[in-house]
Design a protein around this motif. Structure first.
Motif, PDB file in Angstrom:
ATOM      1  N   MET A 130      76.203   2.721  64.425  1.00  0.00           N
ATOM      2  CA  MET A 130      75.792   3.996  63.853  1.00  0.00           C
ATOM      3  C   MET A 130      74.332   3.853  63.448  1.00  0.00           C
ATOM      4  N   TYR A 131      73.659   4.985  63.246  1.00  0.00           N
ATOM      5  CA  TYR A 131      72.251   4.925  62.879  1.00  0.00           C
ATOM      6  C   TYR A 131      72.093   4.544  61.407  1.00  0.00           C
ATOM      7  N   ALA A 132      71.047   3.774  61.123  1.00  0.00           N
ATOM      8  CA  ALA A 132      70.793   3.339  59.749  1.00  0.00           C
ATOM      9  C   ALA A 132      70.539   4.536  58.833  1.00  0.00           C
ATOM     10  N   THR A 133      69.937   5.591  59.365  1.00  0.00           N
ATOM     11  CA  THR A 133      69.700   6.782  58.549  1.00  0.00           C
ATOM     12  C   THR A 133      71.018   7.399  58.095  1.00  0.00           C
ATOM     13  N   ALA A 134      72.017   7.406  58.974  1.00  0.00           N
ATOM     14  CA  ALA A 134      73.334   7.942  58.617  1.00  0.00           C
ATOM     15  C   ALA A 134      74.004   7.042  57.576  1.00  0.00           C
ATOM     16  N   ALA A 135      73.843   5.729  57.731  1.00  0.00           N
ATOM     17  CA  ALA A 135      74.420   4.794  56.762  1.00  0.00           C
ATOM     18  C   ALA A 135      73.787   4.983  55.388  1.00  0.00           C
ATOM     19  N   LYS A 136      72.482   5.176  55.355  1.00  0.00           N
ATOM     20  CA  LYS A 136      71.806   5.404  54.078  1.00  0.00           C
ATOM     21  C   LYS A 136      72.279   6.696  53.431  1.00  0.00           C
ATOM     22  N   ARG A 137      72.504   7.716  54.256  1.00  0.00           N
ATOM     23  CA  ARG A 137      72.983   8.995  53.730  1.00  0.00           C
ATOM     24  C   ARG A 137      74.384   8.832  53.136  1.00  0.00           C
ATOM     25  N   GLN A 138      75.244   8.077  53.806  1.00  0.00           N
ATOM     26  CA  GLN A 138      76.590   7.836  53.297  1.00  0.00           C
ATOM     27  C   GLN A 138      76.546   7.072  51.975  1.00  0.00           C
ATOM     28  N   LEU A 139      75.679   6.073  51.908  1.00  0.00           N
ATOM     29  CA  LEU A 139      75.561   5.288  50.680  1.00  0.00           C
ATOM     30  C   LEU A 139      75.053   6.148  49.522  1.00  0.00           C
ATOM     31  N   ALA A 140      74.088   7.033  49.830  1.00  0.00           N
ATOM     32  CA  ALA A 140      73.548   7.914  48.792  1.00  0.00           C
ATOM     33  C   ALA A 140      74.612   8.888  48.299  1.00  0.00           C
ATOM     34  N   GLU A 141      75.411   9.420  49.226  1.00  0.00           N
ATOM     35  CA  GLU A 141      76.471  10.352  48.847  1.00  0.00           C
ATOM     36  C   GLU A 141      77.548   9.642  48.025  1.00  0.00           C
ATOM     37  N   ALA A 142      77.861   8.400  48.400  1.00  0.00           N
ATOM     38  CA  ALA A 142      78.859   7.635  47.652  1.00  0.00           C
ATOM     39  C   ALA A 142      78.359   7.338  46.241  1.00  0.00           C
ATOM     40  N   ALA A 143      77.083   6.991  46.126  1.00  0.00           N
ATOM     41  CA  ALA A 143      76.503   6.711  44.806  1.00  0.00           C
ATOM     42  C   ALA A 143      76.487   7.965  43.941  1.00  0.00           C
ATOM     43  N   LYS A 144      76.196   9.099  44.580  1.00  0.00           N
ATOM     44  CA  LYS A 144      76.176  10.368  43.858  1.00  0.00           C
ATOM     45  C   LYS A 144      77.575  10.727  43.365  1.00  0.00           C
ATOM     46  N   ALA A 145      78.565  10.505  44.229  1.00  0.00           N
ATOM     47  CA  ALA A 145      79.946  10.803  43.845  1.00  0.00           C
ATOM     48  C   ALA A 145      80.409   9.883  42.720  1.00  0.00           C
ATOM     49  N   GLN A 146      80.018   8.623  42.798  1.00  0.00           N
ATOM     50  CA  GLN A 146      80.393   7.673  41.753  1.00  0.00           C
ATOM     51  C   GLN A 146      79.745   8.042  40.423  1.00  0.00           C
ATOM     52  N   LYS A 147      78.502   8.476  40.484  1.00  0.00           N
ATOM     53  CA  LYS A 147      77.804   8.890  39.271  1.00  0.00           C
ATOM     54  C   LYS A 147      78.469  10.122  38.661  1.00  0.00           C
ATOM     55  N   ALA A 148      78.845  11.079  39.530  1.00  0.00           N
ATOM     56  CA  ALA A 148      79.513  12.289  39.042  1.00  0.00           C
ATOM     57  C   ALA A 148      80.856  11.955  38.409  1.00  0.00           C
ATOM     58  N   ALA A 149      81.596  11.021  39.044  1.00  0.00           N
ATOM     59  CA  ALA A 149      82.895  10.617  38.498  1.00  0.00           C
ATOM     60  C   ALA A 149      82.722   9.930  37.142  1.00  0.00           C
ATOM     61  N   GLY A 150      81.677   9.112  37.022  1.00  0.00           N
ATOM     62  CA  GLY A 150      81.398   8.445  35.754  1.00  0.00           C
ATOM     63  C   GLY A 150      81.046   9.436  34.666  1.00  0.00           C
ATOM     64  N   ALA A 151      80.259  10.453  35.032  1.00  0.00           N
ATOM     65  CA  ALA A 151      79.880  11.473  34.060  1.00  0.00           C
ATOM     66  C   ALA A 151      81.100  12.276  33.611  1.00  0.00           C
ATOM     67  N   GLU A 152      81.985  12.564  34.567  1.00  0.00           N
ATOM     68  CA  GLU A 152      83.201  13.319  34.231  1.00  0.00           C
ATOM     69  C   GLU A 152      84.108  12.512  33.305  1.00  0.00           C
ATOM     70  N   LYS A 153      84.224  11.217  33.580  1.00  0.00           N
ATOM     71  CA  LYS A 153      85.053  10.349  32.747  1.00  0.00           C
ATOM     72  C   LYS A 153      84.480  10.244  31.332  1.00  0.00           C
ATOM     73  N   ALA A 154      83.131  10.149  31.262  1.00  0.00           N
ATOM     74  CA  ALA A 154      82.483  10.066  29.952  1.00  0.00           C
ATOM     75  C   ALA A 154      82.696  11.351  29.165  1.00  0.00           C
ATOM     76  N   ALA A 155      82.641  12.487  29.875  1.00  0.00           N
ATOM     77  CA  ALA A 155      82.856  13.775  29.211  1.00  0.00           C
ATOM     78  C   ALA A 155      84.283  13.885  28.685  1.00  0.00           C
ATOM     79  N   GLU A 156      85.244  13.418  29.472  1.00  0.00           N
ATOM     80  CA  GLU A 156      86.646  13.456  29.030  1.00  0.00           C
ATOM     81  C   GLU A 156      86.849  12.556  27.825  1.00  0.00           C
ATOM     82  N   ARG A 157      86.194  11.396  27.857  1.00  0.00           N
ATOM     83  CA  ARG A 157      86.304  10.469  26.726  1.00  0.00           C
ATOM     84  C   ARG A 157      85.720  11.085  25.452  1.00  0.00           C
ATOM     85  N   ALA A 158      84.544  11.734  25.596  1.00  0.00           N
ATOM     86  CA  ALA A 158      83.908  12.365  24.433  1.00  0.00           C
ATOM     87  C   ALA A 158      84.783  13.493  23.889  1.00  0.00           C
ATOM     88  N   LYS A 159      85.427  14.230  24.807  1.00  0.00           N
ATOM     89  CA  LYS A 159      86.305  15.328  24.386  1.00  0.00           C
ATOM     90  C   LYS A 159      87.513  14.792  23.623  1.00  0.00           C
TER      91      LYS A 159
END
Length: 255
Positions: free
Chosen positions: A211-240
């Protein structure tokens, strides 16, 4: 500039090189290299007796500040040519024309078939544009060059390089003159590119990813973004939960 940079680079890092005899003493050739680190564009030109011209992203020449000016000076000093990678097809055509001009002038033209740095040290699918089209338009031999361990010296985000020995393994020239003039045949372009990538895989020992390295970088960026969003959601639930527990006079664990 190379005369100034080369001695301290060789002294500090002591790069090892295999296959220097495969670089012609004169005449044109295309150096097709894997791409692990920004420092690839430093170590290879430094270790060759002949100048090699790579296409470099325009940001290396336009970044403001002292560091930006020093980077631009170095890039110009070792013969790098700026190309706007965000320019789409226009930029690609400009890179091809630049490569053909270097070859027509009898020089060494360096290119990274993956199109961008590997995000994880593996070898990614080569793009069938610049490398194959320059080779088929000019008939110049393609010399595969494997950079070894350069990603460990200065990985993305690391400001200061780590002092260790990188390697350069240079393969035997590949002759694609049988396809000369067929630079508009996409099947031929793909076949040429894949043959070069196979040699790079063999020389470097890298795991190949189809696969192209550009596609791999895009997948990694999307995975990191999703992980960050999940972490933020978990932190919000904890604060609540903590707020609700405090309102009821209890700890979040219910004690």
């Amino acid at each position: 500039m190379k005369a100034i940079i080369a001695p301290p680079v060789k002294l500090a890092f002591r790069p090892w090189v295999e296959g220097l005899e495969n670089i012609p003493a004169e005449g044109p050739a295309i150096l097709a290299s894997n791409h692990l680190s920004f420092s690839d564009s430093i170590f290879l030109p430094v270790m060759l007796d002949r100048p090699v011209t790579f296409i470099a992203k325009a940001e290396y020449f336009t970044t403001p500040g002292v560091k930006g000016r020093l980077t631009a000076a170095f890039m110009k000093g070792v013969g790098q040519l700026p190309v706007d990678r965000d320019g789409g097809r226009t930029a690609g055509e400009a890179a091809i024309r630049s490569g053909i001009k270097v070859i027509e002038n009898g020089g060494l033209f360096g290119i990274y078939p993956e199109g961008t740095r590997s995000p994880d040290g593996r070898l990614y699918r080569g793009k069938p544009g610049g490398l194959a089209r320059v080779a088929l338009a000019t008939g110049a031999p393609v010399i595969p060059v494997a950079m070894i361990d350069t990603e460990k010296i200065q990985p993305p985000g690391r400001a200061m390089p780590k002092l260790m020995r990188p390697g350069i393994r240079i393969g035997k020239p590949l002759d694609f003159s049988r396809y000369q003039g067929m630079d508009n045949d996409r099947f031929v372009l793909r076949a040429v590119t894949d043959e070069v990538m196979y040699e790079l895989m063999r020389l470097s020992g890298q795991e190949y990813v189809d696969m192209y390295a550009t596609a791999a970088k895009r997948q990694l960026a999307e995975a990191a973004k999703a992980q960050k969003a999940a972490g933020a959601e978990k932190a919000a639930e904890r604060a609540k939960a903590e707020k609700a527990a405090a309102a009821g006079g209890r700890t979040p664990e219910g004690h």
